[in-house]
Design an enzyme around this catalytic site. Structure first.
Site, short mmCIF file in Angstrom:
data_model
loop_
_atom_site.label_atom_id
_atom_site.label_comp_id
_atom_site.label_asym_id
_atom_site.label_seq_id
_atom_site.Cartn_x
_atom_site.Cartn_y
_atom_site.Cartn_z
N GLY A 1 -7.85 56.91 -51.98
CA GLY A 1 -8.57 57.67 -50.98
C GLY A 1 -7.62 58.36 -50.02
O GLY A 1 -8.04 58.97 -49.04
N ASP B 1 1.09 52.58 -57.00
CA ASP B 1 1.35 51.55 -55.99
C ASP B 1 2.78 51.74 -55.54
O ASP B 1 3.68 51.94 -56.37
CB ASP B 1 1.14 50.14 -56.55
CG ASP B 1 1.09 49.11 -55.42
OD1 ASP B 1 0.42 49.37 -54.41
OD2 ASP B 1 1.70 48.04 -55.56
N LYS C 1 -1.75 61.70 -50.89
CA LYS C 1 -1.42 61.42 -52.29
C LYS C 1 -2.14 62.38 -53.22
O LYS C 1 -1.56 62.91 -54.18
CB LYS C 1 -1.81 59.98 -52.65
CG LYS C 1 -0.94 58.91 -52.04
CD LYS C 1 -1.36 57.54 -52.56
CE LYS C 1 -0.59 56.42 -51.91
NZ LYS C 1 -1.00 55.08 -52.44
N GLU D 1 -8.93 44.70 -55.70
CA GLU D 1 -7.99 43.73 -55.16
C GLU D 1 -6.69 43.80 -55.94
O GLU D 1 -6.67 43.62 -57.16
CB GLU D 1 -8.57 42.32 -55.24
CG GLU D 1 -7.71 41.27 -54.55
CD GLU D 1 -8.32 39.88 -54.58
OE1 GLU D 1 -7.69 38.95 -54.05
OE2 GLU D 1 -9.43 39.72 -55.13
#
Length: 205
Positions: free
Chosen positions: A11, A72, A15, A43
């Site tokens: 979100g 990530d 990015k 998660e």
């Protein structure tokens, strides 16, 4: 060749725009999961950036028949044995509180000289295809943790991440400068090479 769709499992508007700027010229239509009307909270239980990127990508792939991209990333400080690492966003205990995360980092490094404050931003990007294939690429940017925050640009640890070759922190760099050397930009460029080759093979078949 027809346009291919990629959905980003994020979100973060920054990015999304960065991915669009690099992959759109290849013929990919890049959208966020919000733009696609998908609202999920994943998660991140992985022990590495690569594991977390794959967890997010596979989770979103269950809700779409399009290509999914997830990343990530975080900060790894040598004097702290790689911390905060995968816990970068919640280093101080509260997810996404940049001020508290930066304050904790400075406290942990108190008394450590600049020569021993080496660190790197690290990014892992995972792409999952509807048919089940997957790609994982990485990128990193080397730097040093400054003694005090400098600059108002960027987010996260950017005001503390000093890049000697520019004599600035990420927080002082303009977006155009940062996007040439950032960990995410490097990972995306590595991904771009792979996707270009894949499209060439598909076009030849």
């Amino acid at each position: 060749m027809s346009e291919l769709n990629i959905i980003i499992a994020s979100g973060n508007a920054h990015k999304v725009e960065e991915v669009k700027s690099i992959l759109s010229p290849l013929g990919f239509r890049v959208t966020s999961m919000q733009e696609e009307g998908i609202g999920i909270d994943v998660e991140e239980k992985g022990q590495t950036f690569e594991e977390n990127a794959l967890i997010k990508a596979h989770a979103l792939s269950k809700y779409t028949d399009k290509i999914v991209l997830a990343d990530d990333s975080g900060l790894m400080v040598d004097a702290l044995e790689g911390a905060p690492g995968v816990y970068s966003a919640r280093y101080a205990g509260e997810h996404g509180n940049d001020r508290k995360n930066n304050e904790k980092l400075l406290t942990e490094l108190e008394g450590i000289p600049l020569k021993d404050r080496s660190a790197r931003f690290y990014c892992a990007i995972a792409v999952v295809y509807p048919e089940g294939g997957e790609i994982v690429v990485t990128g990193k940017c080397e730097g040093v943790i400054a003694y005090t925050p400098q600059g108002e640009n960027g987010f996260g640890y950017d005001p503390l991440f000093y890049v000697p070759e520019f004599n600035k922190t990420f927080g002082q760099l303009e977006d155009e400068e940062k996007n040439k050397i950032s960990h995410r930009a490097i990972a995306l460029k590595n991904l771009k090479k792979i996707l270009e080759k894949r499209k060439e093979r598909e076009g030849a078949s």
